[in-house]
Design a protein around this motif. Structure first.
Motif, mmCIF file in Angstrom:
data_model
loop_
_atom_site.group_PDB
_atom_site.id
_atom_site.type_symbol
_atom_site.label_atom_id
_atom_site.label_comp_id
_atom_site.label_asym_id
_atom_site.label_seq_id
_atom_site.Cartn_x
_atom_site.Cartn_y
_atom_site.Cartn_z
ATOM 1 N N SER A 1 7.316 4.999 0.282
ATOM 2 C CA SER A 1 7.106 5.119 -1.160
ATOM 3 C C SER A 1 5.682 4.727 -1.505
ATOM 4 C CB SER A 1 8.095 4.219 -1.920
ATOM 5 O OG SER A 1 7.800 4.200 -3.301
ATOM 6 N N GLY A 2 4.942 5.703 -2.044
ATOM 7 C CA GLY A 2 3.582 5.401 -2.453
ATOM 8 C C GLY A 2 3.530 4.483 -3.661
ATOM 9 N N LYS A 3 4.495 4.600 -4.551
ATOM 10 C CA LYS A 3 4.493 3.752 -5.741
ATOM 11 C C LYS A 3 4.740 2.290 -5.371
ATOM 12 C CE LYS A 3 6.419 3.412 -10.403
ATOM 13 N NZ LYS A 3 5.120 3.635 -11.073
ATOM 14 N N MET A 4 5.656 2.041 -4.449
ATOM 15 C CA MET A 4 5.926 0.663 -4.026
ATOM 16 C C MET A 4 4.692 0.067 -3.342
ATOM 17 S SD MET A 4 9.007 0.237 -5.093
ATOM 18 C CE MET A 4 9.601 -1.224 -4.267
ATOM 19 N N ASN A 5 4.000 0.887 -2.559
ATOM 20 C CA ASN A 5 2.753 0.426 -1.940
ATOM 21 C C ASN A 5 1.747 0.002 -2.996
ATOM 22 O OD1 ASN A 5 2.244 0.575 1.085
ATOM 23 N ND2 ASN A 5 3.436 2.448 0.742
ATOM 24 N N ARG A 6 1.576 0.816 -4.008
ATOM 25 C CA ARG A 6 0.583 0.534 -5.037
ATOM 26 C C ARG A 6 0.950 -0.696 -5.858
ATOM 27 N NH1 ARG A 6 0.738 5.029 -6.860
ATOM 28 N NH2 ARG A 6 1.912 4.781 -8.809
ATOM 29 N N ILE A 7 2.252 -0.841 -6.150
ATOM 30 C CA ILE A 7 2.668 -1.993 -6.949
ATOM 31 C C ILE A 7 2.418 -3.293 -6.198
ATOM 32 C CG2 ILE A 7 4.667 -3.154 -7.944
ATOM 33 C CD1 ILE A 7 5.792 -0.439 -8.664
ATOM 34 N N ILE A 8 2.731 -3.297 -4.902
ATOM 35 C CA ILE A 8 2.647 -4.555 -4.140
ATOM 36 C C ILE A 8 1.212 -4.883 -3.771
ATOM 37 C CG2 ILE A 8 3.284 -5.668 -1.966
ATOM 38 C CD1 ILE A 8 5.978 -4.248 -2.155
ATOM 39 N N TYR A 9 0.446 -3.878 -3.288
ATOM 40 C CA TYR A 9 -0.882 -4.182 -2.762
ATOM 41 C C TYR A 9 -1.952 -4.203 -3.849
ATOM 42 C CZ TYR A 9 1.058 -3.758 1.907
ATOM 43 O OH TYR A 9 1.803 -3.947 3.044
ATOM 44 N N GLU A 10 -1.763 -3.440 -4.918
ATOM 45 C CA GLU A 10 -2.774 -3.464 -5.969
ATOM 46 C C GLU A 10 -2.715 -4.740 -6.787
ATOM 47 O OE1 GLU A 10 -2.568 -0.007 -8.338
ATOM 48 O OE2 GLU A 10 -3.344 1.341 -6.790
ATOM 49 N N THR A 11 -1.564 -5.366 -6.817
ATOM 50 C CA THR A 11 -1.470 -6.648 -7.527
ATOM 51 C C THR A 11 -2.086 -7.793 -6.727
ATOM 52 O OG1 THR A 11 0.722 -6.997 -6.574
ATOM 53 C CG2 THR A 11 0.610 -5.964 -8.748
ATOM 54 N N ARG A 12 -2.313 -7.555 -5.423
ATOM 55 C CA ARG A 12 -2.919 -8.561 -4.538
ATOM 56 C C ARG A 12 -2.115 -9.870 -4.536
ATOM 57 N NH1 ARG A 12 -9.421 -7.895 -5.831
ATOM 58 N NH2 ARG A 12 -9.534 -5.640 -5.286
ATOM 59 N N ASP A 13 -0.840 -9.687 -4.649
ATOM 60 C CA ASP A 13 0.060 -10.847 -4.594
ATOM 61 C C ASP A 13 1.005 -10.622 -3.426
ATOM 62 O OD1 ASP A 13 1.583 -13.056 -4.954
ATOM 63 O OD2 ASP A 13 2.377 -12.486 -6.941
ATOM 64 N N GLU A 14 0.669 -11.205 -2.281
ATOM 65 C CA GLU A 14 1.481 -10.989 -1.085
ATOM 66 C C GLU A 14 2.857 -11.627 -1.206
ATOM 67 O OE1 GLU A 14 -0.678 -12.383 2.228
ATOM 68 O OE2 GLU A 14 -2.313 -10.918 2.038
#
Length: 674
Positions: A68-81
């Protein structure tokens, strides 16, 4: 919806409806549901919580991030591991579609059906499950199932289009609605003899087959029983916007306008409760069929569905009126332009609902013009439309006036339209057109007279409105004014306070020469009519009777030279109805009475004239003065005596010739004096 055929295709590979992915990072036996929460059946603890409405999914990041590209963007763009909770409340298809998408990410087999494919396709687009992340991702597989399985099936196309009602605007943007509408349109326009799929429409009622026909039960023979309207019931379960898309596509394919009009009437009867007539079928039957048809599809809780199958307590009146208004406006916009595509009765009932629900004025005007095109087909019950505005009258008389004006404009347009045919054909066409127009106007005249009789009982109906509606049609439209007289008499009954001038003005719309014998008899004894109108009725009837007798006498003059009038009158009276004979007897008595009164007046006039002359003579004698005295009278007597003595002496003289001459001369003088 259709129990006989299941399109779930469970147990097959991807192409037949089962999605599976062996490349998953977490081994699992499936999903487990505990209340409003879903858990992955695995020993590895979850590190991601996905919240969709009231339902939560306890999942793992890696299977979702890999596809899922959207899940990738939500998790990594927030920079909150350490992000462990995501809310996806705007995901199309809801938690049902996300459950299937999550199972696909974990490699669990997913059954694709006509009821879940549209939601799963929109969810895959929302989650950006493209080929860039992994070959054979969810977008590719759901798109393939739509193209190769759904669109080739009549039932699946209907079910998928029905399920798209809660997926706007995603289903529109992904062209799912357009493709399903095109597929349905192509199949609806197919030859009924070539239909091999099953449908919900009822089979036509046919008689029981004979014994020698039962042995031939081949499919080709059974296919002949497919009616042209086999697709009506299936497309009628669609929401109005999708139904309009399907009908528009069917129009483009060249469907007959009669069938398009019939499916519009079927849909309107199904979705608008107040449209059907009493005794012509109940709305509950339509609602039951619609709910049973849609039982296999995803249950849509929208307003239109609630209008049909729900009770009044479940639906707010404002929502119901709003949805019904949308249906009526959409139906008006797609009615075929041909004249007889829908019945005039349906148009008038649709117009009644349009006025009740305050439909856009432009669409109401368009609908009124459509009614005017076939106004001669209207009935009195459909034309009696109540006045829903603040008008004082019970019925909308202004609406009836506008419909009549549209009819007259349409008739004039048809009669004046140019023809490209030859002169002979054009002449015959014009003659037929004039006859058709005259017949239509005569039917409309009868309808208007009946309408006037019905609305005349309203005490709030003004004389001007009555007169304008009665005089709208040309004189040639009415061969008899009996219906108009009945309406006038009804108006006079309901308005007893009319002045003499107003009653004369009301009766001016009627031609007394077009009344029948019975109507004349009633009018002669009607105390509500002005005296002048009664006299006109009697005079016109006497003229009719005299013309009938004279024409009959002239016709039979060559057959009988002796007593022709007596025999003709006897034959005429025997050939006429009893009402005509009674009218003639009454008229004859009236004529004799008038003649007797006229003779009496003449005798009295002569008597008075003689008395006047006698009185004049007596008056002259009294007022005439004496012109001479007594001496003058004496001298006259003396001269007369002298003349007589002289004449006697001449008679005794011997001169005979001279005596004759002298005797003849005074005789002529005396004769002249006398």
């Amino acid at each position: 919806m259709w129990e006989s055929e299941s399109e779930s295709v469970s147990g097959r590979d991807y192409g037949n409806g089962v999605l599976s992915n062996t490349k998953h990072g977490v081994k699992t036996d499936g999903f487990e549901q505990k209340g409003q929460s879903w858990y992955v059946a695995t020993d590895i603890p979850s590190d991601l919580l996905v919240q969709i409405g009231d339902v939560s999914f306890h999942l793992h990041k890696y299977p979702l991030l890999s596809r899922s590209g959207k899940m990738n963007r939500i998790i990594y763009e927030t920079r909150d591991e350490e992000l462990s909770r995501i809310a996806l409340n705007d995901l199309p298809g809801g938690w049902d579609a996300f459950e299937l998408a999550a199972k696909f990410c974990y490699g669990i087999a997913v059954d694709l059906t006509a009821t879940n494919i549209s939601g799963l396709r929109c969810a895959a687009e929302y989650l950006e499950m493209t080929e860039d992340l992994e070959e054979g991702n969810l977008i590719f597989k759901t798109e393939a199932f739509l193209s190769y399985v759904v669109l080739s099936s009549w039932r699946d196309s209907i079910l998928v289009l029905k399920s798209c009602e809660r997926l706007s605007p995603w289903a529109e943007n992904l062209q799912i609605v357009r493709r399903c509408s095109e597929s349905i349109a192509w199949k609806a326009c197919a030859n009924p003899k070539g239909i091999k799929w099953q449908y919900t429409g009822r089979l036509p009622s046919v008689s029981s087959p004979k014994w020698n026909e039962m042995k031939d039960s081949s499919p080709s023979r059974n296919q002949q029983l497919v009616p042209p309207d086999w697709w009506f019931e299936d497309v009628s379960i669609l929401r109005i916007d999708h139904f309009v898309r399907v009908i528009t596509a069917i129009k483009v394919k060249g469907m007959r306008h009669e069938l398009i009009g019939a499916v519009l009437m079927h849909y309107a009867t199904k979705w608008i409760p107040g449209l059907i007539k009493e005794g012509s079928g109940s709305l509950d039957d339509c609602s039951n069929s619609s709910t049973s048809n849609g039982s296999s599809s995803s249950s849509w809780k929208g307003g239109l569905h609630m209008i049909v199958s729900g009770s009044r307590d479940e639906v707010p009146p404002t929502v119901q009126a709003k949805d019904q208004r949308m249906i009526i406006e959409s139906l008006i916009s797609i009615i075929p332009q041909q004249k007889d595509s829908v019945s005039c009765s349906f148009l008038l009932r649709l117009l009644r609902m349009a006025n009740l629900l305050k439909v856009a004025p432009a669409l109401v005007t368009e609908l009124e013009k459509r009614v005017g095109m076939q106004f001669e087909q209207a009935t009195l019950a459909d034309l009696l439309i109540p006045s829903y505005n603040k008008s004082e009258t019970l019925y909308d008389v202004d609406l009836a006036q506008r419909l009549l004006e549209h009819f007259l404009v349409q008739e004039q347009t048809e009669s004046s339209s140019p023809s490209r045919s030859s002169f002979c054909d054009k002449h015959m066409h014009d003659a037929n057109q004039r006859g058709t127009n005259l017949n239509a106007k005569m039917r409309v005249a009868k309808l208007v007279d009946s309408y006037l009789t019905e609305v005349s009982r309203d005490r709030n109906l003004s004389l001007t409105k009555f007169q304008v509606l009665a005089e709208a049609l040309p004189e040639s439209a009415r061969t008899s004014d009996d219906g108009l007289y009945r309406a006038i008499d009804s108006y006079l009954k309901a308005h007893p306070t009319l002045s003499e001038h107003e009653r004369k003005r009301l009766c001016r719309v009627m031609d007394c020469q077009k009344l029948s014998i019975d109507a004349c008899m009633h009018a002669a004894q009607n105390e509500r009519l002005p005296l002048r109108v009664v006299v006109q009725v009697l005079f016109s009837e006497q003229v009719k009777i005299s013309n009938a007798i004279s024409s009959s006498s002239l016709k039979d003059a060559g057959e009988s030279h002796y007593q022709p009038l007596v025999s003709n009158r006897k034959t005429l009276l025997e050939a006429t109805p009893q009402s005509f004979q009674e009218g003639w007897t009454t008229a004859k008595k009236d004529i004799n009475t008038l003649k007797f009164e006229l003779d009496t007046v003449k005798a009295k006039y002569l008597q008075l004239q003689n008395d006047m002359e006698n009185l004049q003579k007596q008056f002259d004698k009294i007022t005439k003065p004496k012109q001479g005295s007594g001496w003058t009278a004496g001298w006259k007597k003396l001269s007369k005596l002298t003349k007589m003595t002289h004449l006697e002496s001449q008679e005794n003289s011997p001169h005979a010739p001279n005596a004759e001459l002298t005797r003849k001369t005074p005789r002529r003088w005396r004769n002249s004096i006398s």
